[in-house]
Design an enzyme around this catalytic site. Structure first.
Site, PDB file in Angstrom:
ATOM      1  N   ARG A 114     -57.123 -24.076   2.948  1.00  0.00           N
ATOM      2  CA  ARG A 114     -55.745 -23.886   2.458  1.00  0.00           C
ATOM      3  C   ARG A 114     -55.794 -23.272   1.062  1.00  0.00           C
ATOM      4  O   ARG A 114     -55.009 -22.390   0.722  1.00  0.00           O
ATOM      5  CB  ARG A 114     -54.964 -25.209   2.443  1.00  0.00           C
TER       6      ARG A 114
ATOM      7  N   TYR B 259     -33.252  -7.098   3.682  1.00  0.00           N
ATOM      8  CA  TYR B 259     -33.766  -7.642   4.948  1.00  0.00           C
ATOM      9  C   TYR B 259     -32.987  -8.912   5.293  1.00  0.00           C
ATOM     10  O   TYR B 259     -32.770  -9.779   4.419  1.00  0.00           O
ATOM     11  CB  TYR B 259     -35.253  -7.948   4.783  1.00  0.00           C
TER      12      TYR B 259
ATOM     13  N   ASP C 181     -39.891  -5.319  -2.464  1.00  0.00           N
ATOM     14  CA  ASP C 181     -40.392  -5.491  -1.100  1.00  0.00           C
ATOM     15  C   ASP C 181     -40.852  -4.102  -0.638  1.00  0.00           C
ATOM     16  O   ASP C 181     -40.027  -3.227  -0.357  1.00  0.00           O
ATOM     17  CB  ASP C 181     -39.270  -6.047  -0.224  1.00  0.00           C
TER      18      ASP C 181
ATOM     19  N   LYS D   7     -46.262  -5.808   9.370  1.00  0.00           N
ATOM     20  CA  LYS D   7     -45.755  -4.471   9.681  1.00  0.00           C
ATOM     21  C   LYS D   7     -46.873  -3.431   9.534  1.00  0.00           C
ATOM     22  O   LYS D   7     -47.851  -3.493  10.234  1.00  0.00           O
ATOM     23  CB  LYS D   7     -44.535  -4.179   8.802  1.00  0.00           C
TER      24      LYS D   7
HETATM   25  C1  LIG Z   1     -40.379  -8.231   8.429  1.00  0.00           C
HETATM   26  C2  LIG Z   1     -39.921  -8.109   7.037  1.00  0.00           C
HETATM   27  C3  LIG Z   1     -39.937  -9.203   6.163  1.00  0.00           C
HETATM   28  C4  LIG Z   1     -40.353 -10.595   6.620  1.00  0.00           C
HETATM   29  O1  LIG Z   1     -41.663 -10.640   7.045  1.00  0.00           O
HETATM   30  P1  LIG Z   1     -42.237 -11.614   8.202  1.00  0.00           P
HETATM   31  O2  LIG Z   1     -43.689 -11.287   8.234  1.00  0.00           O
HETATM   32  O3  LIG Z   1     -41.494 -11.296   9.455  1.00  0.00           O
HETATM   33  O4  LIG Z   1     -41.955 -13.012   7.763  1.00  0.00           O
HETATM   34  C5  LIG Z   1     -39.542  -8.997   4.854  1.00  0.00           C
HETATM   35  N1  LIG Z   1     -39.121  -7.779   4.425  1.00  0.00           N
HETATM   36  C6  LIG Z   1     -39.079  -6.721   5.237  1.00  0.00           C
HETATM   37  C7  LIG Z   1     -38.615  -5.417   4.698  1.00  0.00           C
HETATM   38  C8  LIG Z   1     -39.459  -6.844   6.567  1.00  0.00           C
HETATM   39  O5  LIG Z   1     -39.385  -5.774   7.377  1.00  0.00           O
END
Ligand SMILES: *Cc1c(COP(=O)(O)O)cnc(C)c1O
Length: 355
Positions: free
Chosen positions: A25, A78, A150, A175
């Protein structure tokens, strides 16, 4: 890098850690190497990986904010980020205001004495809005707030926000960094050592860490990021050319289009405009749903950034939680995550689905 599929590490006597590891962890060698790779890609000093992008978001916000503090986020944020602020952190006394972050006047007007964070996505999800990171960093500095970018849509291959003045970069490694739709993960990258220690303390206390195998998958995905991003961009540009001017398409959202309001800023701060494309369909919500039901190469599904092309209806799928709020998206909007297949096949698939 091997997968250190272990929860614990043999110790050479009490307090004598072998190579610094005690419990996964807190730290795991596969995860450490992945974090070092992501920090290097973003040009940052520190990276911490998480079990998901939302876990990273949660730790960032709960480290930067206390009850009574205030967050400014984009009005096309998001859906999950908005939900965390609106439905979870609001109950713990963290307040938020959603504004158009591409408008510095509106952003400055939203600043309160308690504002601790400005949270921005650029390009944003799903409307591909562009924010000038350098300009927003100046607003954040004036406000005494931290700027979190982000960078999930752009990836460090296309844009490196720390170099433009951001304090923290967030990724959903689910992603493009993972890139193959086979792992869920997140990351926070920063140059600020004290802030990173705060993130690490909360991550270790709350525990949303990625496992060794998931860390290895992200590390492997990152190795081909540059090649994949070039192809995602090539294919997206071909698709945008086919959609723009199509009689059944009323609007195309892509920062590479000269008509896009953020085009010049995107050209300045991004290497290329990316692999995400959104568009509105003539005939309303049902017409959009019909197109999404008819594509064959574009799989109907949430998420993005994988090698396979995906299509989705944000209003009913990824952004359903924004219904009735300022962040609500048009009901005739479709979002494409353009994959790395043959561009000609992808264009033909969309044209057939549009009819
Ligand atoms: C998918 C996404 C998130 C959240 O990520 P997870 O891995 O699904 O928890 C945050 N910001 C953006 C722009 C995203 O596309």
């Amino acid at each position: 890098m091997p997968i250190y599929q272990t929860s614990t590490f043999a110790q050479d006597g009490v307090g004598g850690l072998r190579e610094g590891y005690e419990y996964s962890r807190t730290a795991n060698p596969t995860r450490t190497v992945m974090e070092e790779a992501l920090a290097a890609l973003e040009g940052g000093r520190h990276c911490l990986a998480f079990a998901s992008g939302m876990a990273a978001t949660d730790v960032a916000l709960r480290t930067l904010c206390r009850p009574g503090d205030h967050v400014i986020l984009g009005n096309d944020a998001y859906g999950g980020t908005f939900r965390l602020l609106d439905k979870v952190l609001a109950h713990w006394g963290v307040e938020h205001t959603a504004v158009d972050l591409s408008d510095p006047v509106a952003t400055r007007a939203a600043v309160r004495p308690t504002t601790k964070v400005i949270w921005s996505e650029t390009p944003s999800n799903p409307l591909l809005g562009i924010v000038d990171i350098t300009a927003l960093a100046a607003v954040a500095a004036e406000a005494g707030a931290r700027l979190v970018i982000d960078n999930t849509f752009a990836t460090p291959y296309l844009q490196t926000p720390l170099a433009l003045g951001a304090d923290v970069v967030l990724h959903s490694t689910t992603k493009y960094l993972g890139g193959h739709s086979d792992v869920v993960g997140g990351a926070l990258i920063t140059d600020d050592t004290e802030l990173n220690e705060g993130f690490a303390f909360l991550r270790n206390s709350a525990g949303a860490v990625p496992g060794p195998f998931d860390s290895w998958l992200v590390l492997r995905g990152a190795k081909t990021l540059a090649v994949r991003m070039e192809r995602h961009c090539d294919n997206a540009e071909r698709i945008v050319a086919a959609l723009a001017g199509h009689p059944k398409v009323t609007k195309v959202y892509y920062p590479g289009l000269e008509t896009h309001p953020g085009h010049d800023i995107a050209a300045k701060q991004m290497r290329r405009p990316g692999g995400m494309v959104s568009f509105q369909v003539a005939g309303g919500e049902q017409a959009a749903l019909d197109v999404a039901a008819r594509t064959r190469l574009f799989t109907l599904g949430e998420s993005l950034g994988g090698i396979e092309s995906l299509i989705e209806h944000p209003g009913r799928m990824t952004h359903a939680s924004t219904a009735g709020s300022l962040l609500e998206v048009p009901s005739d909007l479709l979002r494409l995550s353009v994959g790395i297949e043959s561009a000609a096949d992808l264009v033909a698939d969309l044209l057939a689905a549009l009819g």
